[in-house]
Design an enzyme around this catalytic site. Structure first.
Site, PDB file in Angstrom:
ATOM      1  N   THR A  82       0.829  -1.215   0.000  1.00  0.00           N
ATOM      2  CA  THR A  82       0.000   0.000   0.000  1.00  0.00           C
ATOM      3  C   THR A  82       0.862   1.263   0.000  1.00  0.00           C
ATOM      4  OG1 THR A  82      -0.074   0.126   2.410  1.00  0.00           O
ATOM      5  CG2 THR A  82      -1.804  -1.172   1.346  1.00  0.00           C
ATOM      6  N   CYS A  83       0.203   2.387  -0.313  1.00  0.00           N
ATOM      7  CA  CYS A  83       0.896   3.685  -0.319  1.00  0.00           C
ATOM      8  C   CYS A  83       0.903   4.277   1.078  1.00  0.00           C
ATOM      9  CB  CYS A  83       0.206   4.647  -1.264  1.00  0.00           C
ATOM     10  SG  CYS A  83       0.244   4.106  -2.960  1.00  0.00           S
ATOM     11  N   ASP A  84       1.216   3.485   2.065  1.00  0.00           N
ATOM     12  CA  ASP A  84       1.261   3.973   3.452  1.00  0.00           C
ATOM     13  C   ASP A  84       2.611   3.591   4.022  1.00  0.00           C
ATOM     14  OD1 ASP A  84       0.966   4.130   6.344  1.00  0.00           O
ATOM     15  OD2 ASP A  84      -1.168   4.413   5.927  1.00  0.00           O
TER      16      ASP A  84
END
Ligand SMILES: Cc1ncc(COP(=O)(O)O)c(C=O)c1O
Length: 383
Positions: A329-331
């Protein structure tokens, strides 16, 4: 002797039958059955209440009902799940110390008779809505020796427990005590330390003519991750000896244990895919390996790198080097392991499949419902 786990033949066949599914968790119920039988043998006289939160798959809970297990439940949702697959309410224990009054009322209507509490506020709900029930007070445990300590949030000091249990008895509730030595507890002596406190509390209550009817030994038995663990029969003999030493010869009428992780962790093998391999600098030999599974797709227990899954690749004898493992994820929180030393083949490429072992506990229900558009963890159950 130390424990080892392998991916079972049944799990391998299942992965082979579903080549396009990734990530895929395959839960082998034969492993759960074996763990359950081993634990029953290791703890004679102690009733097993499976902590449903560790993995509530209906097939798994249903199999444990048939094997004769009882169940530790955390919510009305879990109570209903257990009842739906045939668990009688007298085999349930509402082990969450934080319950709405409505939840207590509903649980009592459904026939549940065991309840955890650790405060005056919770005791009032039991007095009002679950009269005559077995009310066990959870005492604080330091969680030393555990990878996932569970300390602070749950339980109260023994002097508070004493007052609450005397109050419970005055209101016609049947008093008990529980503790949790911390999840993934490496040290069997942790139960002895907690039982020493229980013994003192029991003596103080007896001085007021109040007898403990139940002692709940909680969870904490380990799964097989990166660190070596002792086999369950060694935990069993240490715990049985501690029970005799601290509470013998007249043990309380009901003694129970609430394993979650131990029963289900080793039953789950997860296949995932390498999405990207990246080098961040010319001076750092670590490669960043991004997988299609991570913190938000079921592996929440990698938080603080507490639970350290074994990672396998296909093919032996490939030279390896250090890696950081991260999710898709983009986290930036979605990193599995950055400080623990993981090594993977130097020729690892995007598209290669990896296997994570012992992913059967605290995974299926920990995945988000669609963070960054990724679906919840895909699961196959082998009955
Ligand atoms: C009340 C209670 N009992 C038992 C367990 C199971 O613990 P473990 O998975 O360490 O066996 C938990 C886990 O959080 C719990 O909250």
């Amino acid at each position: 002797m130390l424990c080892r786990v392998t991916i079972t033949e049944r799990q391998r066949s299942c992965f082979a039958a579903h080549p396009d599914r990734s990530p895929l968790l395959v839960v082998d119920l034969d492993v759960v059955r074996q763990r359950y039988e081993d634990l029953v043998a290791a703890l004679p006289g102690v009733t097993v209440f499976y902590a449903v939160k560790a993995n509530p798959l209906p097939e798994l809970v249903s199999m444990l009902v048939e094997l004769g297990s009882s169940f530790d439940v955390a919510s009305i949702g879990e109570i209903e799940q257990c009842l739906a697959v045939g668990a009688p309410p007298e085999r349930l224990s509402f082990g969450n110390t934080v319950k709405k009054a409505d939840a207590v009322r509903r649980a009592a209507e459904l026939g549940v008779t065991r309840y955890a509490f650790d405060s005056e506020c919770e005791l009032e709900k039991l007095v009002a809505h679950a009269p005559g029930s077995l009310a066990f007070c959870r005492i604080l445990c330091d969680g030393f020796g555990a990878a996932w300590p569970l300390s602070r949030k749950f339980g109260c000091a023994p002097d508070v427990a004493r007052e609450l249990l005397l109050e419970a008895a005055r209101h016609g509730l049947r008093p008990g005590v529980s503790f949790h030595v911390g999840s993934q507890q490496f040290d069997p002596a942790a139960w002895d330390r907690a039982l020493a406190t229980v013994a003192d509390l029991r003596a103080e209550l007896l001085a007021e003519d109040v007898e403990l009817e139940l002692v709940n030994l909680g969870g904490g038995l380990p799964g097989t991750y990166l660190e070596a663990i002792r086999p369950v029969d060694e935990y069993g003999s240490d715990i049985v000896a501690a029970l005799r030493r601290r509470l013998g010869p007249d043990l309380p009428p009901e003694m129970l244990v609430e394993p979650g992780r131990y029963l289900v962790a080793d039953a789950g093998a997860l296949r995932c895919e390498v999405v990207t391999v990246a080098r961040k600098s010319t001076t750092d030999e670590h490669r960043w390996v991004y997988l299609d599974v991570g913190m938000f797709s079921g592996l929440a227990e990698v938080m603080d790198e507490a639970i350290r899954y074994r990672v396998l690749t296909d093919g032996a004898d490939r030279p390896t080097g250090p890696v950081v493992l991260a999710g898709p994820t983009c986290d930036s929180a979605d990193i599995l392991y950055e400080t623990v030393d993981y090594q993977l083949p130097l020729d690892l490429r995007a598209g290669e499949r990896l296997y994570l072992q012992s992913v059967g506990a605290y995974s299926t229900t920990y995945s988000t419902i669609g963070f960054n558009g990724f679906p919840p963890l895909d699961v196959e159950v082998l009955g």
